[in-house]
Design an enzyme around this catalytic site. Structure first.
Site: not given
Ligand SMILES: Cc1cc2nc3c(=O)[nH]c(=O)nc-3n(C[C@H](O)[C@H](O)[C@H](O)COP(=O)(O)OP(=O)(O)OC[C@H]3O[C@@H](n4cnc5c(N)ncnc54)[C@H](O)[C@@H]3O)c2cc1C
Ligand SMILES: NC(=O)c1ccc[n+]([C@@H]2O[C@H](COP(=O)([O-])OP(=O)(O)OC[C@H]3O[C@@H](n4cnc5c(N)ncnc54)[C@H](OP(=O)(O)O)[C@@H]3O)[C@@H](O)[C@H]2O)c1
Ligand SMILES: Cc1cc2nc3c(=O)[nH]c(=O)nc-3n(C[C@H](O)[C@H](O)[C@H](O)COP(=O)(O)O)c2cc1C
Ligand SMILES: *[C@@H]1O[C@H](CO)[C@@H](O)[C@H](O)[C@H]1NC(C)=O
Ligand SMILES: *[C@@H]1O[C@H](CO)[C@@H](O)[C@H](O)[C@H]1NC(C)=O
Ligand SMILES: *[C@@H]1O[C@H](CO)[C@@H](O)[C@H](O)[C@H]1NC(C)=O
Ligand SMILES: CC(=O)N[C@H]1CO[C@H](CO)[C@@H](O)[C@@H]1O
Length: 726
Positions: A480, A678, A723, A725
């Site tokens: 990011s 995120c 966002d 992961w």
């Protein structure tokens, strides 16, 4: 000397299988230079007409326009099946290739694999009914298609899609028979929604599905799901195509790639690890993207105060003088290099240690394949191991199955067969233990010593094309972007924490994240930092010294930029709530800097709230020195709220601090506020979502269903963005 299998020679073998994509390779097309074929190897001269020059764009012959009508291509090549993949990181592509191979070799039905981006799917309505189209589709983001499937997605989800024969009926795809397998991960909200949506719309347009729709869960076992699905899919496929399933053959292995060791070659034309082009031209004309990364100069610094064994790097990437651009919230992709320990491990087991600098040409066997090269050609074994294939990846059971025949002893053969066929054994010794291919082969030789001598050359009989086939391509790692494009249009920052773990304490093996340790080693070398620990060695200079100068006067890494949907609201007056623990704070550094800049420029900027969490305020507090000034600029109403998890007996996480500010956050949402989350997808993002749902219940007086629907609505309207992961 490793003998070239005559069947795999590009000019001898004729396999009824075309690989328009190559196994595990993203969307990258490689080209070889025609000059090489024309002058240096008379053996392959006859194929030179199809090769393209890529290093001198000005003298590149105009390529003939590729045919976009896939039905026409299928008919020209006599294919009955086309296997489209929508893939971001190569799994769907790998699966598509495996299906094509099975289709052609086992069932004798000629199949082609195709990157869905390369064809115009509006010709679907002209597909004859004895043909079959496969869709192997991964889901991303908020149930979005992969980059290469966007056009297809738009066609299919359009209210009034236009197929080629525009005399519109309600069911333009009546003739079409299709098979669908979706790849997803159950921990995401929109599980497998691309596969499902494709299936739904295909049916809606009158197409007939063969067999059941398959769905694979990457969080469970994608591989098992894929294999299980095939157990019912193939019988249905055979029935639909009138193929006698019982006559399916499992004859001798047919190679997908030919490998030729070259004796004569022009050294100047050999690829030594260049990712897209041999010369990283600085011409303004060059457009850098996923197919052509840019060797960008970088500057690194550590941003943990005292991370112990962990390090976190801030990486400044200079994109000035290129056509690269980015927007705040986008991702930067970094192309890693494999460490030499793993390069040598695999080379050693395969008996290639002495031949690492041998120049090889690896090429698709089928001369009609549109992607002729799995990676740049010609190259060396060393470059293949170091730069082009994922030697650290956990091999699939299928890959192990294909190696069983080459085990050198009865004992090793039995062990390998067990790993390949017994799910529990595989999980225990391979996937949970995080053993890569080299380590698995050493393990089946009973070789657990550090020097690994008994396993040396034990698998030397494995044809190298099989390795190319069953080890996927080394993929870029995404980060990011932690800078603001408004503030620094030509400087991209990334924030990366080093990854290192012991999969099984009793084994005492340490696994090192490929890219983050590569970055750490660059940082250590350039800044002469020594943390007193030992790491696997990397070669940092890059192909022909392109990445690191001997005097460390420049250091570069191959990168490209990927657009994301993770964007600040257009209206800067709107309140913004950001939740980003650990490296999840990365994009919020960019967001906060951007809003501070807007404020400085006299714009109206709404309240900005950042929830940040880390272990310890004095150890891993990212950008601790930057925040005070930024929030000063943002002024009243804006604040950073921290959660330090390891300073007290009880864990304090971002969601706990969020709860404390529930009423305020709810008020912001009533004012049209945006939520951004995120970082860790698994636990944190889920817990944070639950917290917001609870706000809708507590402060909004909604019942549970209405509260969930409220958050869902925020997501669909772009006001709840993630966002995340793993
Ligand atoms: C959209 C997106 C944005 C991202 N942004 C950032 C960012 O801003 N900063 C950042 O640092 N990272 C970010 N990442 C993660 C980053 O892309 C890499 O995955 C990460 O840096 C590790 O890369 P590596 O090559 O060092 O590790 P790899 O060699 O790729 O190893 C990673 C893999 O190891 C496995 N693994 C990890 N821990 C364990 C364990 N304990 N046991 C078993 N297996 C384990 C996981 O399967 C994981 O996929 C982002 C990822 C995505 C998809
Ligand atoms: N899949 C997982 O389970 C998992 C877990 C951690 C990280 N990761 C991945 O690794 C990435 C990098 O992590 P990092 O090193 O930057 O993070 P990190 O330093 O490991 O964690 C940052 C902070 O988040 C806390 N945390 C742990 N679990 C949480 C939860 N469920 N909700 C809220 N906060 C939580 C941590 O607390 P404590 O460590 O003290 O508990 C720590 O204070 C993450 O973004 C994520 O992708 C994955
Ligand atoms: C950033 C990211 C977002 C994802 N989003 C979703 C999602 O919304 N729904 C889902 O089912 N799977 C999601 N997945 C899982 C992928 O679809 C899955 O891992 C798949 O195997 C990837 O295939 P590929 O390697 O061909 O790109 C996501 C994976 C990543 C890395
Ligand atoms: C590219 O080709 C053109 C035309 O042949 C030539 O003039 C130019 O010098 C070449 N450029 C490079 C970088 O080789
Ligand atoms: C699936 O997603 C979750 C959350 O993002 C993650 O923890 C997990 O590792 C993913 N599984 C795989 C195999 O990527
Ligand atoms: C921007 O947001 C503010 C606060 O929500 C609102 O008052 C204003 O009307 C918005 N402006 C535009 C142009 O939408
Ligand atoms: C191919 C391409 O887009 N080239 C552009 C790169 O940027 C320069 C300067 O902005 C343009 O002049 C080129 O046309």
């Amino acid at each position: 000397m490793k003998k070239v299998d005559p069947r795999s020679h590009p000019l001898v073998a004729r396999l009824d299988l075309i690989l328009l994509g190559t196994i595990g390779l993203g969307a990258i097309a490689w080209y070889a230079r025609s000059k090489f074929f024309g002058t240096s190897s008379d053996k392959t001269t006859s194929t030179s007409s199809s090769a393209t020059i890529n290093s001198n764009t000005t003298s590149k012959p105009a390529p003939s326009k590729p045919e976009r009508n896939f039905v026409k291509v299928m008919q020209q090549q006599g294919r009955r099946c086309i296997i489209f993949y929508g893939s971001q990181t190569g799994t769907a592509e790998d699966y598509a290739s495996r299906l094509a191979k099975e289709c052609s070799q086992k069932y004798g039905v000629s199949a082609m694999v195709a990157d869905i981006e390369l064809y115009d799917l509006s010709y679907m309505d002209t597909l004859p009914d004895d043909h079959v189209v496969f869709f192997i589709m991964a889901t991303y983001g908020e149930g979005e298609p992969t980059d290469n499937a966007v056009d297809f997605w738009e066609l299919l989800t359009n209210d009034a899609p236009e197929f080629s024969a525009s005399d519109s009926t309600d069911t333009p795809l009546e003739n079409v028979r299709y098979i669908v397998f979706g790849l997803g991960n159950k921990t995401y909200e929109h599980y497998n929604s691309v596969g499902r949506t494709v299936d739904k719309h295909m049916q809606q347009f009158g197409a007939q599905r063969i067999g059941e729709r398959g769905e694979g869960d990457d969080d469970g076992s994608l591989e098992e799901d894929f294999l299980t699905w095939q157990e019912t899919m193939w019988p249905a496929f055979c029935q639909a195509l009138g193929v006698d399933e019982n006559s399916a053959q499992s004859g001798p292995r047919q190679a997908t790639f030919g490998v030729e060791e070259l004796v004569t070659f022009d050294e100047a034309l050999v690829y030594h690890g260049e990712i897209a082009e041999r010369l990283n031209s600085q011409q303004a004309k060059v457009v850098y993207d996923a197919k052509r990364p840019y060797n960008a100069p970088i500057v690194t610094r550590e941003v943990f105060q005292d991370g112990g064994d962990r390090h976190c790097l801030h990486v400044d990437i200079d994109i000035s003088g290129t056509n690269l651009t980015y927007q705040t919230g986008d991702h930067v992709a970094v192309w890693p290099t494999n460490n030499d320990v793993e390069v040598h491990r695999l080379a050693s087991v395969l008996g290639l240690s002495e031949k690492l600098d041998t120049v090889v040409l690896v090429k698709a066997v089928d001369p009609a394949a549109s992607k002729q090269y799995p990676f740049p050609a010609p190259t060396t074994y060393r470059a293949i191991f170091r730069h082009y294939i994922d030697v650290c990846a956990i091999p699939s059971r299928q890959a192990l199955t294909s190696l069983v025949d080459y085990a050198p002893t009865e004992e090793s053969k039995a062990t390998l067969l067990k790993l390949a066929s017994d799910k529990d054994e595989y999980r225990h010794a391979v996937s949970d233990a995080v053993r890569n291919l080299g380590e698995v082969l050493q393990y089946v030789m009973g070789d657990t010593s550090a020097s690994a001598t008994t396993s040396a050359s034990s698998f030397a009989s494995v044809p190298f094309d099989l390795i190319v086939e069953c080890v996927s391509r080394l993929q870029p790692r995404y980060y990011s972007i932690s800078s603001s494009s408004k503030e620094h249009p030509t400087l991209i920052s990334a924030t990366a924490v080093t990854l290192e773990y012991k999969p099984d304490a009793s084994l005492e093996r340490t696994v090192y994240g490929v890219n983050t340790n590569y970055l750490w080693q660059i940082h250590s070398k350039v800044n002469q930092v020594d943390d007193g620990r030992s790491y696997p060695l990397y070669s940092l200079d890059g192909p022909r010294g392109a990445l690191l100068a001997p005097d460390a006067s420049h250091v570069k890494i191959p990168i490209h930029v990927r657009r994301s949907q993770f964007k600040l609201p257009r209206n800067s007056s709107v309140p913004v709530i950001m939740v980003g623990p650990g490296t999840g704070v990365a994009p919020f550094r960019g967001f906060v800097r951007e809003r501070a800049l807007q404020k400085k420029d006299g714009k109206s900027v709404g309240p900005t709230t950042l929830f940040f969490g880390c272990r310890h305020s004095q150890k891993d507090f990212l950008y601790a020195d930057e925040w005070p000034a930024l929030f000063d600029t943002l002024g009243e109403g804006s604040q950073m709220i921290t959660a330090f998890s390891r300073e007290t007996d009880q864990k304090v996480y971002v969601q706990h601090r969020l709860q404390e500010h529930g009423q305020q956050m709810w008020d912001y949402l009533q004012q049209g506020g945006y939520i951004y989350v995120c970082g860790d997808a698994k636990n944190m993002a889920r817990d944070v979502q639950h917290t917001f749902v609870s706000f809708a219940q507590i402060y909004g007086g909604k019942d549970e269903d209405a509260a969930n629907a409220y958050i869902k609505q925020l997501r669909t309207s772009g006001r709840y963005q993630e966002d995340v992961w793993s």
